[in-house]
Structure formats: C-alpha cells, structure tokens
Design a protein around this motif. Structure first.
Motif, PDB file in Angstrom:
ATOM      1  N   HIS A 166       2.655  20.863 -25.542  1.00 23.79           N
ATOM      2  CA  HIS A 166       2.993  22.404 -25.450  1.00 23.79           C
ATOM      3  C   HIS A 166       2.985  22.981 -26.698  1.00 23.79           C
ATOM      4  O   HIS A 166       3.954  23.480 -27.343  1.00 23.79           O
ATOM      5  CB  HIS A 166       4.436  22.371 -24.809  1.00 23.79           C
ATOM      6  CG  HIS A 166       4.521  21.383 -23.643  1.00 23.79           C
ATOM      7  ND1 HIS A 166       4.159  21.663 -22.319  1.00 23.79           N
ATOM      8  CD2 HIS A 166       5.206  20.340 -23.488  1.00 23.79           C
ATOM      9  CE1 HIS A 166       4.470  20.861 -21.489  1.00 23.79           C
ATOM     10  NE2 HIS A 166       5.139  19.916 -22.259  1.00 23.79           N
ATOM     11  N   ALA A 167       1.774  23.417 -27.075  1.00 28.37           N
ATOM     12  CA  ALA A 167       1.431  24.372 -28.540  1.00 28.37           C
ATOM     13  C   ALA A 167       1.874  25.638 -28.345  1.00 28.37           C
ATOM     14  O   ALA A 167       1.791  26.357 -27.333  1.00 28.37           O
ATOM     15  CB  ALA A 167       0.073  24.505 -28.643  1.00 28.37           C
ATOM     16  N   MET A 168       2.593  26.327 -29.354  1.00 28.46           N
ATOM     17  CA  MET A 168       3.345  27.454 -29.203  1.00 28.46           C
ATOM     18  C   MET A 168       2.896  28.014 -30.776  1.00 28.46           C
ATOM     19  O   MET A 168       3.090  27.487 -31.552  1.00 28.46           O
ATOM     20  CB  MET A 168       4.818  27.655 -28.920  1.00 28.46           C
ATOM     21  CG  MET A 168       5.209  27.267 -27.498  1.00 28.46           C
ATOM     22  SD  MET A 168       6.899  27.211 -27.248  1.00 28.46           S
ATOM     23  CE  MET A 168       7.045  26.431 -25.553  1.00 28.46           C
ATOM     24  N   THR A 169       2.922  29.482 -30.604  1.00 29.39           N
ATOM     25  CA  THR A 169       2.771  30.211 -31.928  1.00 29.39           C
ATOM     26  C   THR A 169       4.282  30.378 -32.201  1.00 29.39           C
ATOM     27  O   THR A 169       5.380  30.200 -31.652  1.00 29.39           O
ATOM     28  CB  THR A 169       2.437  31.648 -31.625  1.00 29.39           C
ATOM     29  OG1 THR A 169       3.337  32.490 -30.860  1.00 29.39           O
ATOM     30  CG2 THR A 169       0.846  31.513 -30.661  1.00 29.39           C
ATOM     31  N   TYR A 170       4.246  30.775 -33.564  1.00 34.44           N
ATOM     32  CA  TYR A 170       5.699  31.110 -34.292  1.00 34.44           C
ATOM     33  C   TYR A 170       6.228  32.103 -33.433  1.00 34.44           C
ATOM     34  O   TYR A 170       7.460  32.185 -33.305  1.00 34.44           O
ATOM     35  CB  TYR A 170       5.525  31.617 -35.633  1.00 34.44           C
ATOM     36  CG  TYR A 170       5.077  30.350 -36.612  1.00 34.44           C
ATOM     37  CD1 TYR A 170       5.810  29.089 -36.878  1.00 34.44           C
ATOM     38  CD2 TYR A 170       3.817  30.150 -37.337  1.00 34.44           C
ATOM     39  CE1 TYR A 170       5.254  28.019 -37.569  1.00 34.44           C
ATOM     40  CE2 TYR A 170       3.393  29.063 -38.181  1.00 34.44           C
ATOM     41  CZ  TYR A 170       4.226  28.128 -38.332  1.00 34.44           C
ATOM     42  OH  TYR A 170       3.951  26.952 -38.854  1.00 34.44           O
ATOM     43  N   ASP A 172       6.063  32.960 -30.458  1.00 37.94           N
ATOM     44  CA  ASP A 172       6.649  32.610 -29.161  1.00 37.94           C
ATOM     45  C   ASP A 172       7.759  31.860 -29.364  1.00 37.94           C
ATOM     46  O   ASP A 172       8.638  31.770 -28.688  1.00 37.94           O
ATOM     47  CB  ASP A 172       5.459  31.606 -28.294  1.00 37.94           C
ATOM     48  CG  ASP A 172       4.543  32.089 -27.630  1.00 37.94           C
ATOM     49  OD1 ASP A 172       4.520  33.618 -27.469  1.00 37.94           O
ATOM     50  OD2 ASP A 172       3.278  31.647 -27.583  1.00 37.94           O
ATOM     51  N   LEU A 173       7.892  31.070 -30.258  1.00 35.32           N
ATOM     52  CA  LEU A 173       9.190  30.116 -30.827  1.00 35.32           C
ATOM     53  C   LEU A 173      10.282  31.106 -30.986  1.00 35.32           C
ATOM     54  O   LEU A 173      11.294  30.890 -30.681  1.00 35.32           O
ATOM     55  CB  LEU A 173       8.859  29.072 -31.885  1.00 35.32           C
ATOM     56  CG  LEU A 173       7.848  28.057 -31.650  1.00 35.32           C
ATOM     57  CD1 LEU A 173       7.690  27.390 -32.891  1.00 35.32           C
ATOM     58  CD2 LEU A 173       8.507  27.209 -30.717  1.00 35.32           C
ATOM     59  N   ALA A 174      10.076  32.065 -31.871  1.00 31.62           N
ATOM     60  CA  ALA A 174      11.181  33.097 -32.438  1.00 31.62           C
ATOM     61  C   ALA A 174      11.748  33.727 -31.056  1.00 31.62           C
ATOM     62  O   ALA A 174      12.801  34.134 -30.640  1.00 31.62           O
ATOM     63  CB  ALA A 174      10.591  34.033 -33.333  1.00 31.62           C
ATOM     64  N   GLU A 175      10.797  34.463 -30.292  1.00 27.32           N
ATOM     65  CA  GLU A 175      11.287  34.759 -29.120  1.00 27.32           C
ATOM     66  C   GLU A 175      12.088  33.905 -27.968  1.00 27.32           C
ATOM     67  O   GLU A 175      13.153  34.481 -27.461  1.00 27.32           O
ATOM     68  CB  GLU A 175       9.961  35.703 -28.373  1.00 27.32           C
ATOM     69  CG  GLU A 175      10.441  36.393 -27.237  1.00 27.32           C
ATOM     70  CD  GLU A 175       9.405  37.108 -26.172  1.00 27.32           C
ATOM     71  OE1 GLU A 175       8.852  38.103 -26.603  1.00 27.32           O
ATOM     72  OE2 GLU A 175       8.978  36.347 -25.403  1.00 27.32           O
ATOM     73  N   GLY A 176      11.351  32.801 -27.941  1.00 16.26           N
ATOM     74  CA  GLY A 176      12.297  31.965 -27.228  1.00 16.26           C
ATOM     75  C   GLY A 176      13.577  31.411 -27.652  1.00 16.26           C
ATOM     76  O   GLY A 176      14.542  31.402 -26.918  1.00 16.26           O
ATOM     77  N   ASP A 216       9.415  39.231 -38.803  1.00 13.19           N
ATOM     78  CA  ASP A 216       8.257  39.628 -39.660  1.00 13.19           C
ATOM     79  C   ASP A 216       7.960  38.725 -40.960  1.00 13.19           C
ATOM     80  O   ASP A 216       6.732  38.746 -41.296  1.00 13.19           O
ATOM     81  CB  ASP A 216       8.813  41.006 -40.511  1.00 13.19           C
ATOM     82  CG  ASP A 216       8.970  42.038 -39.451  1.00 13.19           C
ATOM     83  OD1 ASP A 216       8.338  42.042 -38.347  1.00 13.19           O
ATOM     84  OD2 ASP A 216       9.716  43.058 -39.909  1.00 13.19           O
ATOM     85  N   ASP A 217       8.729  37.758 -41.108  1.00 19.28           N
ATOM     86  CA  ASP A 217       8.662  36.740 -42.266  1.00 19.28           C
ATOM     87  C   ASP A 217       8.075  35.368 -41.484  1.00 19.28           C
ATOM     88  O   ASP A 217       8.085  34.353 -42.303  1.00 19.28           O
ATOM     89  CB  ASP A 217       9.841  36.786 -42.992  1.00 19.28           C
ATOM     90  CG  ASP A 217      10.185  37.841 -43.865  1.00 19.28           C
ATOM     91  OD1 ASP A 217       8.958  38.634 -44.063  1.00 19.28           O
ATOM     92  OD2 ASP A 217      11.152  38.369 -43.966  1.00 19.28           O
ATOM     93  N   LEU A 218       7.954  35.169 -40.324  1.00 14.12           N
ATOM     94  CA  LEU A 218       7.693  33.845 -39.709  1.00 14.12           C
ATOM     95  C   LEU A 218       6.475  33.210 -40.218  1.00 14.12           C
ATOM     96  O   LEU A 218       6.725  31.910 -40.684  1.00 14.12           O
ATOM     97  CB  LEU A 218       7.655  33.969 -38.207  1.00 14.12           C
ATOM     98  CG  LEU A 218       8.990  34.295 -37.182  1.00 14.12           C
ATOM     99  CD1 LEU A 218       8.501  34.703 -35.855  1.00 14.12           C
ATOM    100  CD2 LEU A 218      10.005  33.312 -37.477  1.00 14.12           C
ATOM    101  N   GLU A 219       5.506  33.598 -40.476  1.00 10.43           N
ATOM    102  CA  GLU A 219       4.067  33.029 -40.683  1.00 10.43           C
ATOM    103  C   GLU A 219       4.311  32.973 -42.098  1.00 10.43           C
ATOM    104  O   GLU A 219       3.667  32.003 -42.768  1.00 10.43           O
ATOM    105  CB  GLU A 219       3.045  33.811 -40.133  1.00 10.43           C
ATOM    106  CG  GLU A 219       2.961  33.765 -38.648  1.00 10.43           C
ATOM    107  CD  GLU A 219       1.577  34.555 -38.119  1.00 10.43           C
ATOM    108  OE1 GLU A 219       0.923  34.942 -39.096  1.00 10.43           O
ATOM    109  OE2 GLU A 219       1.710  34.543 -37.008  1.00 10.43           O
ATOM    110  N   LYS A 220       4.940  33.856 -42.927  1.00 10.70           N
ATOM    111  CA  LYS A 220       5.033  33.534 -44.300  1.00 10.70           C
ATOM    112  C   LYS A 220       5.881  32.225 -44.762  1.00 10.70           C
ATOM    113  O   LYS A 220       5.893  31.861 -46.017  1.00 10.70           O
ATOM    114  CB  LYS A 220       5.842  34.934 -44.987  1.00 10.70           C
ATOM    115  CG  LYS A 220       4.720  36.009 -44.819  1.00 10.70           C
ATOM    116  CD  LYS A 220       5.394  37.268 -45.459  1.00 10.70           C
ATOM    117  CE  LYS A 220       4.484  38.455 -45.107  1.00 10.70           C
ATOM    118  NZ  LYS A 220       5.236  39.720 -45.613  1.00 10.70           N
TER     119      LYS A 220
END
Length: 248
Positions: A166-170, A172-176, A216-220
């Motif tokens: 179940h791959a998710m983007t950062y 997707d995780l934050a919104e979930g 805004d800082d998730l991927e960083k």
C-alpha cells in the motif's frame, strides 16, 4: 476621578504537552500491541477487550466515491449513523466527518475546505501505525495518564505501508492523519442494560492527539518525529488485559 480601566481579557494559553515517561516505552504490556487480543479462546472470552469492540465498529465503511455522492453543497457531509451488533448487543456508530483544507496538485491551499469521513486509506494508516507500535521503542502505554500510541517518522510509516503493498505519498499520509485526528466517533446503544458501558465512554476523534510537521515541510523532513495517540478504546483494552494478566 480617574476613569476605570477595562479589565484585560485573560489570554488562554494552550495546554502544555506532557512528555511521555521513559518507562512507558518499556512496560510489559506493550507486547499487547502485537495482536491487541487475548492469547487463547478461553482468555478472549473472559476479557472485556475494547480493541475487539473498536475493530468491530464499521468506522471505515463508506468509500471516497460514496462520500462524493452524499456530499452537500459547500463540501459538507452529514453526521453518519451506522447500526451494527457486537456480541448480540445492538449498537450505533456515530461518525462525524473531518473538515480539511483543499489543496491543488502542487500541494498549495486553495482557501476552500471539504469534509471527509475516515475511509479505506485511513484504515490502512491506522493499522500500519499499530504494527509499528509493536516494535520497541516506538510504542508506549502511559498508564497513569491513560494514553497509548507511538513516536514515528513518515519515512518509516511509508516503508511499513509499502511492505504491505500500500504505497502512499507523504501528502497522502498527512491528509489521512488529518482526517483521523479531526474526524470524531462515538457509540450509542438501544439496549437499556448497556452491558458495555457505552454511555460512559467519552466521545473522541480517531486519533485524540497528533503532533507532526506542517504539510509544506513534509518532503524536506521525512525523518522528523511524529507523535500520535490511539483511540481511548485501544488504551482501555491494553489497561484491562494488563490488569488481568499481570496483577493476579
């Protein structure tokens, strides 16, 4: 005479976060995170296991597609009531949607909002976090303050989900996790005997407390530490099973 000065309005300050005690990450009862159930059928039958109840609630029953079909103007969703039975007891789950910011494809807020019920994505996130909590020293059970949960990173959570297919983007995780920490659920019963003590359970969001990184800082900051507390039913279960097993 001097004119009386108006009283200054007291400023309400946010309640300080109470750190988790070190021993909350080391107690024996953390082994209960591994399956959240009793070891044997006989033990299971004798325990009042709130996680068994929690996992029996149809709390993720409506898909995103079906939510779009019942959504009202302005992005609103009605309070959802779902009748079900648990061990022959008639119950109703009352689910209140989470209202979150709408973001464009680049992740920027659009100044619009929309409501969602927790659905399949949020269920996957919750179960992945529960699996991570079984691996010390991530999970904790703070008995004095009646809270359970874990400290984790989004990178580790993504790895766990990917390992289950179940791959998710950062994002997707934050919104979930926004949906899980803002959407509320409680139980009602028509049984006058109220054998589960449903009327004594306090209403709560799926995740009562969530501390993390701004979107805004998730991927960083994929290795930044996040903190989550599980629903009170989970904590109640760990407490009950622990008292029966270790305080004979």
């Amino acid at each position: 005479m001097k004119k009386a000065q108006p009283k200054k309005k007291a400023v309400r300050r946010p309640k300080a976060f109470k750190p988790i005690p070190v021993d909350a990450f080391e107690n024996q009862q953390l082994s209960l995170f591994q399956d959240f159930l009793a070891n044997t059928d006989n033990e299971r039958a004798t325990l009042s296991n709130a996680v068994d109840l929690w996992d029996s609630i149809p709390r993720y029953a409506l898909s995103r597609k079906n939510q779009d079909e019942v959504r009202l103007p302005g992005g609103y969703l009605p309070i959802r009531k779902v009748a079900f039975h648990y061990r022959g007891i008639p119950l109703t789950a009352v689910v209140r949607p989470a209202r979150i910011e709408v973001r464009d494809e680049a992740g920027n807020p659009t100044e619009e909002t929309i409501e969602y019920y927790p659905s399949a994505r949020e269920e996957l996130i919750e179960h992945a976090l529960r699996r991570l909590a079984a691996a010390p020293p991530a999970g904790f059970y703070d008995q004095p303050d009646r809270r359970s949960g874990l400290i984790f990173t989004l990178h580790r959570l993504r790895q766990e989900l990917a390992s289950q297919g179940h791959a998710m983007t950062y994002r997707d995780l934050a919104e979930g996790m926004d949906v899980l920490s803002l959407g509320a659920i409680d139980l009602e019963t028509s049984d006058p005997a109220d054998p589960l003590g449903v009327r004594h359970f306090a209403r709560s969001t799926y995740f009562p407390k969530l501390i993390g990184v701004k979107r805004d800082d998730l991927e960083k900051n994929p290795e930044a530490k996040w903190y989550v507390e599980f629903h009170p039913f989970v904590t109640e279960s760990i407490d009950k099973v622990y008292r029966i097993r270790y305080r004979r």
